[in-house]
Design a protein around this motif. Structure first.
Motif, mmCIF file in Angstrom:
data_model
loop_
_atom_site.group_PDB
_atom_site.id
_atom_site.type_symbol
_atom_site.label_atom_id
_atom_site.label_comp_id
_atom_site.label_asym_id
_atom_site.label_seq_id
_atom_site.Cartn_x
_atom_site.Cartn_y
_atom_site.Cartn_z
ATOM 1 N N TYR A 3 4.168 -11.492 0.989
ATOM 2 C CA TYR A 3 3.276 -10.404 1.370
ATOM 3 C C TYR A 3 1.967 -10.919 1.940
ATOM 4 C CZ TYR A 3 6.525 -7.074 -0.568
ATOM 5 O OH TYR A 3 7.653 -6.324 -0.784
ATOM 6 N N ARG A 7 0.660 -9.598 5.429
ATOM 7 C CA ARG A 7 -0.654 -8.942 5.538
ATOM 8 C C ARG A 7 -1.498 -9.587 6.622
ATOM 9 N NH1 ARG A 7 -4.250 -9.123 1.678
ATOM 10 N NH2 ARG A 7 -3.346 -10.736 0.365
ATOM 11 N N ARG A 8 -1.464 -10.918 6.663
ATOM 12 C CA ARG A 8 -2.254 -11.612 7.698
ATOM 13 C C ARG A 8 -1.733 -11.257 9.090
ATOM 14 N NH1 ARG A 8 -5.324 -11.505 4.311
ATOM 15 N NH2 ARG A 8 -5.940 -13.207 2.948
ATOM 16 N N GLN A 11 -3.073 -7.703 9.788
ATOM 17 C CA GLN A 11 -4.524 -7.703 10.005
ATOM 18 C C GLN A 11 -4.876 -8.319 11.361
ATOM 19 O OE1 GLN A 11 -5.242 -9.784 6.336
ATOM 20 N NE2 GLN A 11 -6.409 -8.081 5.454
ATOM 21 N N THR A 77 0.774 5.181 1.728
ATOM 22 C CA THR A 77 0.515 3.778 1.351
ATOM 23 C C THR A 77 -0.619 3.570 0.369
ATOM 24 O OG1 THR A 77 -1.010 3.401 3.171
ATOM 25 C CG2 THR A 77 1.318 3.024 3.625
ATOM 26 N N ALA A 80 -3.896 0.856 0.862
ATOM 27 C CA ALA A 80 -3.426 -0.335 1.580
ATOM 28 C C ALA A 80 -4.381 -0.755 2.685
ATOM 29 C CB ALA A 80 -2.039 -0.076 2.163
ATOM 30 N N ALA A 83 -6.125 -4.087 1.932
ATOM 31 C CA ALA A 83 -5.382 -5.354 1.930
ATOM 32 C C ALA A 83 -4.673 -5.641 3.240
ATOM 33 C CB ALA A 83 -4.352 -5.351 0.798
ATOM 34 N N TRP A 84 -4.396 -4.589 4.038
ATOM 35 C CA TRP A 84 -3.551 -4.780 5.211
ATOM 36 C C TRP A 84 -4.283 -4.577 6.530
ATOM 37 C CZ3 TRP A 84 1.794 -6.001 4.928
ATOM 38 C CH2 TRP A 84 2.298 -6.055 3.625
ATOM 39 N N ASN A 89 -11.223 -8.369 4.104
ATOM 40 C CA ASN A 89 -10.283 -8.864 3.094
ATOM 41 C C ASN A 89 -9.908 -10.331 3.346
ATOM 42 O OD1 ASN A 89 -7.036 -9.214 2.779
ATOM 43 N ND2 ASN A 89 -7.969 -8.328 0.959
ATOM 44 N N ARG A 237 -2.367 -2.519 -2.977
ATOM 45 C CA ARG A 237 -1.006 -2.768 -2.456
ATOM 46 C C ARG A 237 -0.962 -4.099 -1.689
ATOM 47 N NH1 ARG A 237 -2.469 2.201 -4.514
ATOM 48 N NH2 ARG A 237 -0.740 3.652 -4.513
ATOM 49 N N CYS A 238 -1.639 -5.119 -2.239
ATOM 50 C CA CYS A 238 -1.656 -6.418 -1.557
ATOM 51 C C CYS A 238 -0.369 -7.193 -1.797
ATOM 52 C CB CYS A 238 -2.853 -7.240 -2.014
ATOM 53 S SG CYS A 238 -2.860 -7.612 -3.778
#
Ligand code: SF4
Ligand code: SF4
Length: 263
Positions: A3, A7-8, A11, A77, A80, A83-84, A89, A237-238
């Protein structure tokens, strides 16, 4: 790690879409106000509320954009965004990583109650009304960093450095988990969202690695105690807890309907 990498990618993709005109047909604007596929308005609902309180006027396009974004997070979500999507972050995660590498993961210069963010949220709304300008939007480190990355310049680097230093040397997870009124806004909006972290007590071996990595540890109060999903809106939600759990006791789920029915 799964995850974290996802996520990265999300983002950085969002920043890339905003940064290059060639992607304008996908996403144009910034995190406060943008247009998706040249037709769907998207607005930050927290920024929209500040603008309404400041101007006592309602722009219908901005209202529809704010509703679309609000309903997406509130129904599906949860928090989120933090984190997303939010670029801050990336800085605060890096600060936490450096803290741990330097070995002062327990040390903190100041202790701040996590409810501070809710008081700041209230102040922002009241002051936006009293002073007739959207207070957080004027000073938002999120906007400064995002615009800096999109349009260039160096001033945003100082803001990023200040956030990094506060989170690394003074108080862990201060910016996102204690201070940020936008994070507080999404936490309050996310209690009933469908996407939850599911927890299975039977599979848990009580290693507590999840508590070691969670940026909002209080939401994992049930670990080792109760078969409960993470219901708190403060969960971003990370997926960090899921990434470190070697026993498949944690995972994302779209509300555990069977468990809800069994109650
Ligand atoms: S990481 Fe997994 S096994 Fe370890 S305490 Fe958390 S849920 Fe239980
Ligand atoms: S419970 Fe898991 S997904 Fe939620 S904030 Fe904590 S680590 Fe992230």
């Amino acid at each position: 790690m799964k995850y974290l990498i996802l996520r990265r990618i999300v983002q950085l993709s969002i920043l890339t879409f905003f940064s290059f005109g060639v992607f304008n047909f996908i996403l144009k604007g910034n995190l406060s106000s943008s247009v998706l596929f040249s037709s769907v308005p998207l607005s930050d609902p927290f920024a929209f509320i500040q603008l309404v309180l400041a101007s006592l006027q309602v722009d219908l396009v901005a209202l529809s954009g704010a509703l679309i974004v609000f309903l997406f997070y509130a129904i599906f979500t949860g928090r989120a965004f933090c984190a997303w999507v939010c670029p801050v972050n990336i800085i605060t995660d890096f600060a936490y990583f450096v803290r741990n590498k330097l070995g002062f993961n327990q040390a903190r210069v100041f202790n701040v109650n996590k409810n501070l963010r809710y008081y700041i949220l209230a102040f922002v709304l009241v002051f936006s009304f009293l002073f007739s300008f959207p207070v957080f939007e004027e000073f938002s480190y999120i906007g400064i960093i995002q615009r800096g990355v999109i349009f260039g310049g160096i001033s945003w680097l100082f803001v990023a450095l200040i956030i990094f230093c506060i989170d690394t040397f003074f108080s862990p997870r201060f910016t996102c988990s204690h201070f940020c009124p936008l994070g507080a806004f999404w936490a309050l909006s996310s209690h009933f969202s469908l996407l939850k972290v599911r927890y299975n007590l039977q599979k848990c071996t009580k290693c507590y690695k999840c508590l070691g990595v969670c940026p909002e540890k209080q939401v994992l109060w049930m670990i080792g105690k109760e078969n409960q999903d993470v219901k708190s809106g403060e969960c971003i939600r990370c997926g960090k807890c899921i990434d470190v759990c070697g026993d498949d006791a944690l995972g994302f789920s779209i509300i555990n309907l069977r468990r809800e029915n069994e109650k």
